[in-house]
Design a protein around this motif. Structure first.
Motif, short mmCIF file in Angstrom:
data_model
loop_
_atom_site.label_atom_id
_atom_site.label_comp_id
_atom_site.label_asym_id
_atom_site.label_seq_id
_atom_site.Cartn_x
_atom_site.Cartn_y
_atom_site.Cartn_z
N TYR A 24 -0.84 -2.59 -4.43
CA TYR A 24 -0.17 -3.43 -5.42
C TYR A 24 -0.01 -4.84 -4.85
CZ TYR A 24 1.35 1.09 -7.28
OH TYR A 24 1.38 2.36 -7.78
N ARG A 25 0.13 -5.80 -5.74
CA ARG A 25 0.54 -7.16 -5.40
C ARG A 25 1.78 -7.44 -6.23
NH1 ARG A 25 -3.44 -11.27 -3.47
NH2 ARG A 25 -5.16 -10.07 -2.67
N MET A 26 2.83 -7.86 -5.56
CA MET A 26 4.08 -8.12 -6.28
C MET A 26 4.92 -9.14 -5.55
SD MET A 26 5.82 -4.41 -5.45
CE MET A 26 6.98 -4.62 -6.72
N LEU A 27 5.90 -9.67 -6.24
CA LEU A 27 6.82 -10.64 -5.64
C LEU A 27 7.97 -9.88 -4.99
CD1 LEU A 27 6.99 -13.39 -8.39
CD2 LEU A 27 5.75 -13.46 -6.23
N LEU A 28 8.17 -10.11 -3.71
CA LEU A 28 9.28 -9.49 -2.97
C LEU A 28 10.02 -10.56 -2.21
CD1 LEU A 28 7.82 -6.23 -1.42
CD2 LEU A 28 9.25 -6.45 -3.42
N LEU B 65 7.45 5.79 1.24
CA LEU B 65 7.11 4.80 2.26
C LEU B 65 5.90 3.99 1.82
CD1 LEU B 65 7.45 6.97 5.48
CD2 LEU B 65 9.03 5.21 4.69
N SER B 66 5.87 2.73 2.21
CA SER B 66 4.73 1.87 1.87
C SER B 66 4.47 0.90 3.00
CB SER B 66 4.99 1.12 0.56
OG SER B 66 6.12 0.28 0.69
N TRP B 67 3.27 0.33 3.02
CA TRP B 67 2.89 -0.65 4.02
C TRP B 67 2.92 -2.02 3.36
CZ3 TRP B 67 2.62 -0.05 9.05
CH2 TRP B 67 2.05 -1.06 9.83
N LYS B 68 3.59 -2.96 3.98
CA LYS B 68 3.74 -4.31 3.44
C LYS B 68 2.98 -5.29 4.32
CE LYS B 68 7.21 -7.91 2.96
NZ LYS B 68 8.58 -8.30 3.21
N LEU C 81 0.86 -1.18 0.00
CA LEU C 81 0.00 0.00 0.00
C LEU C 81 0.90 1.23 0.00
CD1 LEU C 81 -3.08 0.59 0.27
CD2 LEU C 81 -2.67 0.89 2.71
N THR C 82 0.70 2.13 -0.96
CA THR C 82 1.54 3.33 -1.04
C THR C 82 0.75 4.57 -0.61
OG1 THR C 82 1.00 3.70 -3.38
CG2 THR C 82 2.97 2.38 -2.88
N PHE C 83 1.47 5.62 -0.31
CA PHE C 83 0.89 6.86 0.20
C PHE C 83 1.41 8.05 -0.58
CE2 PHE C 83 1.35 3.69 3.47
CZ PHE C 83 0.06 3.60 3.97
N ALA C 84 0.58 9.09 -0.71
CA ALA C 84 0.97 10.29 -1.45
C ALA C 84 1.94 11.14 -0.65
CB ALA C 84 -0.27 11.10 -1.81
N GLY C 85 1.86 11.07 0.67
CA GLY C 85 2.72 11.89 1.50
C GLY C 85 3.18 11.17 2.76
N THR C 86 4.23 11.68 3.33
CA THR C 86 4.79 11.08 4.54
C THR C 86 3.80 11.14 5.70
OG1 THR C 86 6.99 11.75 3.81
CG2 THR C 86 6.77 11.14 6.11
N ILE D 184 7.71 -0.13 5.06
CA ILE D 184 8.95 -0.40 4.33
C ILE D 184 9.18 0.71 3.32
CG2 ILE D 184 8.73 -2.92 4.57
CD1 ILE D 184 7.93 -2.94 1.53
N PRO D 185 10.40 0.85 2.81
CA PRO D 185 10.61 1.77 1.68
C PRO D 185 9.85 1.24 0.46
CG PRO D 185 12.70 1.11 2.67
CD PRO D 185 11.64 0.24 3.27
N VAL D 186 9.38 2.14 -0.37
CA VAL D 186 8.66 1.73 -1.58
C VAL D 186 9.60 0.92 -2.47
CG1 VAL D 186 7.50 2.55 -3.68
CG2 VAL D 186 7.11 3.71 -1.52
N PRO D 187 9.18 -0.25 -2.93
CA PRO D 187 10.02 -1.04 -3.83
C PRO D 187 10.35 -0.27 -5.12
CG PRO D 187 8.21 -2.36 -2.99
CD PRO D 187 7.94 -0.96 -2.57
N ARG D 188 11.49 -0.55 -5.70
CA ARG D 188 11.94 0.15 -6.92
C ARG D 188 10.95 0.07 -8.06
NH1 ARG D 188 17.24 -2.96 -7.04
NH2 ARG D 188 18.06 -2.29 -5.06
N GLU D 189 10.22 -1.04 -8.14
CA GLU D 189 9.29 -1.25 -9.25
C GLU D 189 8.09 -0.30 -9.20
OE1 GLU D 189 11.36 -5.05 -8.17
OE2 GLU D 189 10.18 -3.61 -7.04
N ILE D 190 7.88 0.35 -8.07
CA ILE D 190 6.74 1.25 -7.87
C ILE D 190 7.24 2.67 -7.69
CG2 ILE D 190 4.79 1.79 -6.38
CD1 ILE D 190 4.84 -1.10 -5.40
N THR D 191 6.56 3.61 -8.29
CA THR D 191 6.87 5.01 -8.00
C THR D 191 5.73 5.55 -7.16
OG1 THR D 191 5.81 5.72 -10.05
CG2 THR D 191 8.19 5.41 -10.10
#
Length: 78
Positions: free
Chosen positions: A74-78, A47-50, A10-15, A35-42
């Motif tokens: 998002y759903r992705m392989l990490l 910051l993102s929630w995993k 889950l990503t966020f627009a702001g801190t 967690i830090p946002v994965p490289r594959e996502i902008t």
């Protein structure tokens, strides 16, 4: 080598939104972690929630109840 597994992100627009999410999740025992946002996502704040994919609906329902905003999921392989 560590095996990759499907993860819900889950990503966020702001801190501020990300920090509100983390505080709410800790107070209410929601699964996952920041967690830090994965490289594959902008994303806006970096910051993102995993969490596990099966926990995504529970988390989104809690955020809606609390009136907290997020950018995208998002759903992705990490």
């Amino acid at each position: 080598m560590r095996q990759r597994k499907e993860t819900w992100i889950l990503t966020f627009a702001g801190t501020t939104q990300a920090m509100q999410m983390e505080q709410y999740a800790r107070a209410h025992g929601l699964p996952g972690r920041m967690i830090p946002v994965p490289r594959e996502i902008t994303a806006g704040c970096g910051l993102s929630w995993k969490a596990a994919p099966e926990e995504g609906k529970e988390i989104l329902a809690a955020l809606q109840t609390a009136g907290l905003a997020y950018e995208a999921e998002y759903r992705m392989l990490l």
